[in-house]
Design a protein around this motif. Sequence first.
Motif, short mmCIF file in Angstrom:
data_model
loop_
_atom_site.label_atom_id
_atom_site.label_comp_id
_atom_site.label_asym_id
_atom_site.label_seq_id
_atom_site.Cartn_x
_atom_site.Cartn_y
_atom_site.Cartn_z
N ARG A 23 0.84 -1.20 0.00
CA ARG A 23 0.00 0.00 0.00
C ARG A 23 0.87 1.25 0.00
NH1 ARG A 23 -4.57 1.77 4.48
NH2 ARG A 23 -2.80 1.66 5.91
N ALA A 24 0.60 2.14 -0.94
CA ALA A 24 1.27 3.45 -0.97
C ALA A 24 0.53 4.39 -0.03
CB ALA A 24 1.27 4.00 -2.38
N MET A 72 4.11 -0.74 -8.25
CA MET A 72 5.14 -1.09 -7.27
C MET A 72 5.88 -2.38 -7.63
SD MET A 72 3.42 -0.11 -3.58
CE MET A 72 1.66 -0.19 -3.96
N ASP A 123 -2.66 1.59 -5.92
CA ASP A 123 -2.03 2.13 -4.71
C ASP A 123 -2.09 1.16 -3.54
OD1 ASP A 123 -1.18 4.60 -5.70
OD2 ASP A 123 -3.14 5.52 -5.38
N ASP A 124 -3.06 0.26 -3.57
CA ASP A 124 -3.27 -0.67 -2.46
C ASP A 124 -3.77 -1.98 -3.05
OD1 ASP A 124 -3.82 -1.99 -0.10
OD2 ASP A 124 -5.26 -0.54 0.66
N ASP A 172 8.57 2.55 -7.29
CA ASP A 172 7.49 2.74 -8.27
C ASP A 172 8.10 2.78 -9.65
OD1 ASP A 172 4.73 3.63 -9.15
OD2 ASP A 172 5.93 5.35 -9.79
N MET A 194 10.49 4.17 -2.89
CA MET A 194 9.40 4.16 -1.92
C MET A 194 9.95 3.66 -0.60
SD MET A 194 6.30 2.73 -4.34
CE MET A 194 5.02 3.17 -3.17
N SER A 227 6.77 -0.41 7.44
CA SER A 227 6.20 0.89 7.07
C SER A 227 7.26 1.97 7.14
CB SER A 227 5.05 1.24 8.01
OG SER A 227 4.61 2.58 7.79
N VAL A 273 -3.66 5.97 4.30
CA VAL A 273 -3.21 6.74 3.14
C VAL A 273 -3.39 8.23 3.42
CG1 VAL A 273 -3.58 7.16 0.68
CG2 VAL A 273 -3.82 4.84 1.61
N LYS A 300 8.44 9.05 -0.05
CA LYS A 300 7.22 8.42 -0.54
C LYS A 300 6.95 7.20 0.35
CE LYS A 300 7.21 11.19 -4.18
NZ LYS A 300 6.23 12.28 -4.35
N CYS A 345 5.33 4.07 2.28
CA CYS A 345 4.45 2.97 1.91
C CYS A 345 4.60 1.88 2.95
CB CYS A 345 4.80 2.44 0.52
SG CYS A 345 6.49 1.85 0.42
#
Length: 674
Positions: free
Chosen positions: A41-42, A57, A77-78, A120, A130, A170, A190, A323, A325
């Motif tokens: 997940r971004a 990703m 994104d997820d 990314d 990321m 994370s 997010v 960034k 994630c």
Amino acid sequence: MELEYGTNPRNNDTDGDGVVDSKDVDPLRDAKITVYILRARALDDVDSGITHNPADMSLELTVNGQTKTLLLTDNQDDYEKKIIPTINPLANLQSYAIAMATFDIPDDKEVATIRFHLYDRDDNGKRTEMDVSPGKGTVATIYYNLKTGTWSGDDYPGDEEKYFGYAHLSGCGDGSCNVGPKEPDKDLKVYVKYESILEKAGINGEIIGMKTIEGVSDVTVKDGTTAFSIVNPKSLRVAQVRLENGTVINVTLVNTYGAKLTSPGNDVVAMENFPGSAEIPSNEIIGNDAVTFKGDVRAVTSSGEIPVDSNLVVTYSSDREEKDCEIWFVVTINDGDGIPFYREIELNRELEANGFSERFDPSDRKADDMNGDYDGDGVPNAVEQLIGKDPAKRGILGIELNVSVEWTMSEEDKKNLIYSIRKASDFIYDYTDGYAMITRVNIWDGKRNWERADIWVNRTFLEVKFWGDNKKWPHATIGGYWVGGRLVMPYRFLRLTPPVGTAEIGDIRWAKALGHELGHYVFWLGDEYMDWHNKAYFWNYGVSGPIVDEHAPHSVMHHEWKWSELSTPEDYEKFHEYLTNKYGDWKDHTTDQWGDPFVDIYDSKNKDKRIWQRSAWETLYTLFTRTNEPSWLSNVKFKRKIPKISMDITIDKTFTPKTGPYTGVGYFMEVSWG
């Protein structure tokens, strides 16, 4: 002893891998490890142009110098999978994995180094780094111990004290998202870092979309009479924000770190703030406080001047632009039951010391070693191993649920139902700080075994509170899991208390509503959005209702779509102080947490009354540890025996719940289909 453990006393290299048994991390097989990536997940906007572009990703996974590149998402994104799982948690991992890689490793080395490098993929062939590292840099490193089956480094068992839970990495662990490990009113999600900035500026809402405008050299804001420019901002983003009243607005976020503020004549500019006013003290913007302006916004880029669809600007200053994630993962060794050879030997010593009769078979000839529950806490042995718990210690409660669905489910219905139940398990694990999870569900559809079920899932088009008899509105028997009762959920429902919205099976809000009802059903908790006379603060306290509701404990048992932790003694101390100041006495207005506060539970005359005034965390602690129990509890007839759970915490007025843990325990939930 060798025959018992499965090694060959006549051959000092039982598995023939070239490493003698005494130096082999697994003398029964050539050791290999598999890394499963379960979700990516971004947390930031990582790839914007004119509009937001979801992330592409990829992960470079390096184990002891061997690198494999895994594609995780494509324009997402997820990403995680919805599947129809079985009763085999190791087989389920294969199905849940969005990517996986197996590595052959030296059998004479106890530790394998694993590096996670996420990026990314850009259309021009380049890539954007990321951040999955909870510390410095963007690359995370863990050290997998082949004898214990656990890992250390940037992720380790119990790391929710510092980070956000085991088997979860994370980039927010370094504080870049403005969320710490013990901030119960916050959650990693997010755009959370930008929501914190908006909150400082007096804008409370949820960011539901964002785009980044690259290459901005100047931002101009005009309010009709005055204009000013921010020269060379570090970044410019446009956030789509849903306010608490449901209104959606656009807000321009400008990072002014190192930027200059200019105006006609290069004068100091005072602009209208939101909701008050703010003065810019100089034409160089410094500091971390958020400042808000109103006006027409235009940005100058290498392509020329462009209008920005926003008339509200929030400036802030930060030198960090990672960034961020997160990924959920698990690492296993190629042992059939998911528990390494030497770990099973160690666990047998623990089981004996703790007074348990069951024993593991390191040779893997015993079928129960994986799905068995040798410490009797309700969580299968292999699952405890994989989530960083101890299979020889009752340190977590495993919940088994029987579920009956009113209609005949499609394959999609089954996937959606399981998704929401496993997300409810993650939610429970979070709000109990890792002391409970759903380990198994037995499911029937077509209303089969309706009377046997713990949970009824009703077919509803849209259940709405206050309309009809509400028999299908989410509700549960207090303590029903232990004493008998029912938990009821509709297929789809509409909630009118802010934050307003709908929920249906297959989404997170439905899962959190189930987690709230399980708070009643399993953990014996009352509602905290109403007083003990069943008067809802928001709806039944007149014009003061919304304010009183806001002062009530911010908890799962108040509004699970808004908060994700249980109430504490400090929450009630503050709430009772507020009620006393407003009404002269708190007792007639406190929550429905075990009823009438005027009754003395320690008075022998009241021993049979179900009264227990305390916070949710105090209730949970008493239920699990069987300490400080009210006298009436001894008279309750239980249909299930409550296992005594070891809790390494003290619940007093200084107690603060953890933000996480965010371990994905739902991936290990066993499912039986009837």
